[in-house]
Design an enzyme around this catalytic site. Structure first.
Site, mmCIF file in Angstrom:
data_model
loop_
_atom_site.group_PDB
_atom_site.id
_atom_site.type_symbol
_atom_site.label_atom_id
_atom_site.label_comp_id
_atom_site.label_asym_id
_atom_site.label_seq_id
_atom_site.Cartn_x
_atom_site.Cartn_y
_atom_site.Cartn_z
ATOM 1 N N SER A 62 4.477 1.520 3.510
ATOM 2 C CA SER A 62 3.848 0.537 4.382
ATOM 3 C C SER A 62 4.863 -0.029 5.357
ATOM 4 O O SER A 62 6.071 0.170 5.226
ATOM 5 C CB SER A 62 3.235 -0.589 3.552
ATOM 6 N N LYS A 63 4.342 -0.750 6.327
ATOM 7 C CA LYS A 63 5.202 -1.324 7.358
ATOM 8 C C LYS A 63 6.268 -2.235 6.757
ATOM 9 O O LYS A 63 7.335 -2.414 7.297
ATOM 10 C CB LYS A 63 4.355 -2.121 8.349
ATOM 11 N N ARG A 64 5.926 -2.845 5.632
ATOM 12 C CA ARG A 64 6.848 -3.808 5.023
ATOM 13 C C ARG A 64 7.978 -3.136 4.246
ATOM 14 O O ARG A 64 8.979 -3.760 3.952
ATOM 15 C CB ARG A 64 6.088 -4.737 4.069
ATOM 16 N N ASP A 65 7.762 -1.861 3.877
ATOM 17 C CA ASP A 65 8.712 -1.212 2.975
ATOM 18 C C ASP A 65 10.088 -0.993 3.562
ATOM 19 O O ASP A 65 11.088 -1.107 2.875
ATOM 20 C CB ASP A 65 8.176 0.163 2.548
#
Ligand code: GLU
Length: 508
Positions: free
Chosen positions: A264-267
């Protein structure tokens, strides 16, 4: 003659492009190029609530950096202008109304609050609310309100949406190039909104209408859109465009390095590698997410890495130039299974590409960094330096770290190494070496090597010890390329200066 290949990358400007999005763009590009077709950039910005400023520019900049070139679309133009859906607003309403007229869609007047109440009622029974076959007759819409009343509401500017009428008991077939034949029961679908109360189409309507109008032949997109595809297939049917329906290819998910869940974008920054092509500064929170470009990746390496996340060339070959990717790419060789992002492998790829950059090009890059530090060096020297260090770089932004000692004498020494190697004879050995160095006229690495090795041999010294001490005094640490080459590049005077300084300064 077959249909002309026309594919599109259709991002929504709701945030920076994630590498999954980059992969979608890349595969579309490769497929278009391979088939002498067109690659279109369309911006799907009909959802005003999710718009994030700066992302459209970001997407274009990222594609430019990666050399993923579209030949039609936003910023370029083409036969189907405009390519930004917010500028095509007028087009969609008539299509929504056409479906209402033909009985495939209907008006609905339920307010968000009313829908919320329904949802909560269902939740309390542990069910999920679906606006559709089994519920539409209990809602405020064309099925429950008289035609005349409906017209009145519309004329009074009451808020309404247009929903698709999902048929009962139909099996919808999707023929996906990657997944094969996928069948979905219509009862699983809900009456999705096609046209919203703000006068804008939803993604589904705008996407299908534009793919049709822009004569798209293949829809290549992420797997997350597969659940929407039955609805799209129905729309093609309802509009009577079945013969023009594009072929679909849904790309597998990108997974976290451990294979557990979607990347995900947060990873990215959590797991130690970028998930965005370019650095992104959130316009509201100012939070910074790292990018491949700023982290020192070479664009060609990024394309190579990403190309192999899902596509299998069917051979052992790993390094592919863009031309080779175009030549060998095919959707049939894209797998169904999710692919893990492997950071170590990405580093390896980048290293391979850096070691292949020609020295002059790398020297120019280094020179830009030197300029910002107000350091001057000859082009010839920089080329020699790059030749020596490029094999030691995994990332472009390591170049200063790996070359600083060529331009500045070390301010600190690796004391642990020096202490380990130092003995009472070292200072006199170093003094003698300085004497030898002074006697060399040409100061080429070959000559220096001859003289120093001879000195070591004649005096029966430990070559490892002497060379390590010299290296730490010149470089600051016990690493770097061939020492005599470093001597040659920094020159006689500087080499002597560093050895003398180190001999004086280092105390055991
Ligand atoms: N606008 C959609 C997105 O942001 C495009 C999906 C598609 O390619 O149909 O991914």
């Amino acid at each position: 003659m077959g249909k002309r290949v026309r594919v599109r990358f259709a991002p929504s400007p709701t945030g920076p492009l994630h590498i999954g999005g980059v992969r979608t763009a890349l595969y579309n590009y490769l497929f278009a190029k391979k088939n002498n077709g067109d690659f279109i950039l369309r911006i799907e910005d009909t959802d005003k609530n999710r718009f994030v400023s700066g992302t459209e520019e970001y997407i274009i900049e990222a594609l430019n950096w990666l050399n993923i070139k579209f030949n039609e679309g936003v910023g370029i133009g083409g036969n189907h202008v405009p390519y930004k859906q917010s500028e095509r607003e007028d087009i969609y309403k008539q299509y929504a109304q056409q479906l209402v007229k033909s009985g495939f869609a209907y008006y609905a007047f339920d307010t968000p609050e009313e829908l919320d109440i329904k949802r909560k009622e269902c939740e309390s029974r542990k069910e999920t609310f679906q606006y559709g076959i089994s519920t539409r007759n209990a809602m405020k819409n064309s099925f429950t309100i008289e035609e005349e009343e409906i017209q009145k509401k519309i004329n009074n500017n009451e808020h309404y949406v247009i929903r698709i009428k999902i048929p009962a008991g139909e099996i919808i077939h999707i023929n996906d190039i990657i997944r094969g034949n996928v069948e979905v029961q219509s009862s699983q679908l809900d009456d999705k909104v096609l046209f919203k109360s703000d006068g804008m189409p939803t993604y589904h309507l705008a996407n299908v209408v534009d793919d049709y109008l822009m004569k798209i032949s293949h829809v290549i997109r992420g797997e997350e859109w597969l659940p929407s595809t039955p609805l799209h297939v129905l729309l093609y049917k309802y509009f009577g465009w079945e013969n023009e329906m594009p072929l679909f290819a849904h790309l597998p998910l990108l997974l976290k390095p451990d294979g557990k869940g979607k990347l995900s974008k947060r990873d990215g920054d959590k797991l130690g590698f970028p998930v965005f092509p370019l650095q992104w500064v959130d316009p509201v929170t100012k939070e910074i997410s790292s990018g491949y470009r700023e982290s020192g990746y070479v664009p060609e390496a990024v394309n190579n890495i990403i190309a192999l996340l899902g596509w299998n060339p069917g051979s052992e070959k790993e390094i592919f130039s863009m031309d080779e990717l175009i030549e060998e790419f095919s959707l049939e060789k894209v797998g169904k299974a999710g692919c893990r992002f492997d950071y170590e492998k990405a580093k390896w790829f980048n290293h391979q590409y850096i070691s292949k950059i020609n020295n002059e090009e790398l020297a120019e890059y280094l020179n830009e960094i030197l300029k910002s530090k107000k350091i001057n060096s000859s082009k010839e020297n920089l080329i020699k330096i790059c030749e020596l260090i490029k094999d030691r770089m995994n990332f472009m932004n390591e170049i200063w770290d790996k070359s600083e000692y060529f331009f500045r004498q070390p301010t600190t020494y690796d004391e642990k190494v020096l202490k380990d190697k130092w003995n009472e004879n070292i200072p006199s050995t170093l003094n003698n070496i300085v004497g030898k160095l002074k006697s060399i006229s040409g100061f080429t690495s070959a000559e220096i090597e001859n003289i120093i090795k001879e000195y070591i041999q004649v005096n029966n010294l430990n070559a490892g010890t002497v060379m390590t001490v010299l290296r730490v005094l010149i470089v600051g640490k016990n690493s770097g390329p061939e020492l005599f080459k470093i001597f040659e590049i920094i020159g006689k005077e500087e080499t002597i200066k560093r050895v003398e300084k180190g001999t004086k300064e280092f105390k055991v």
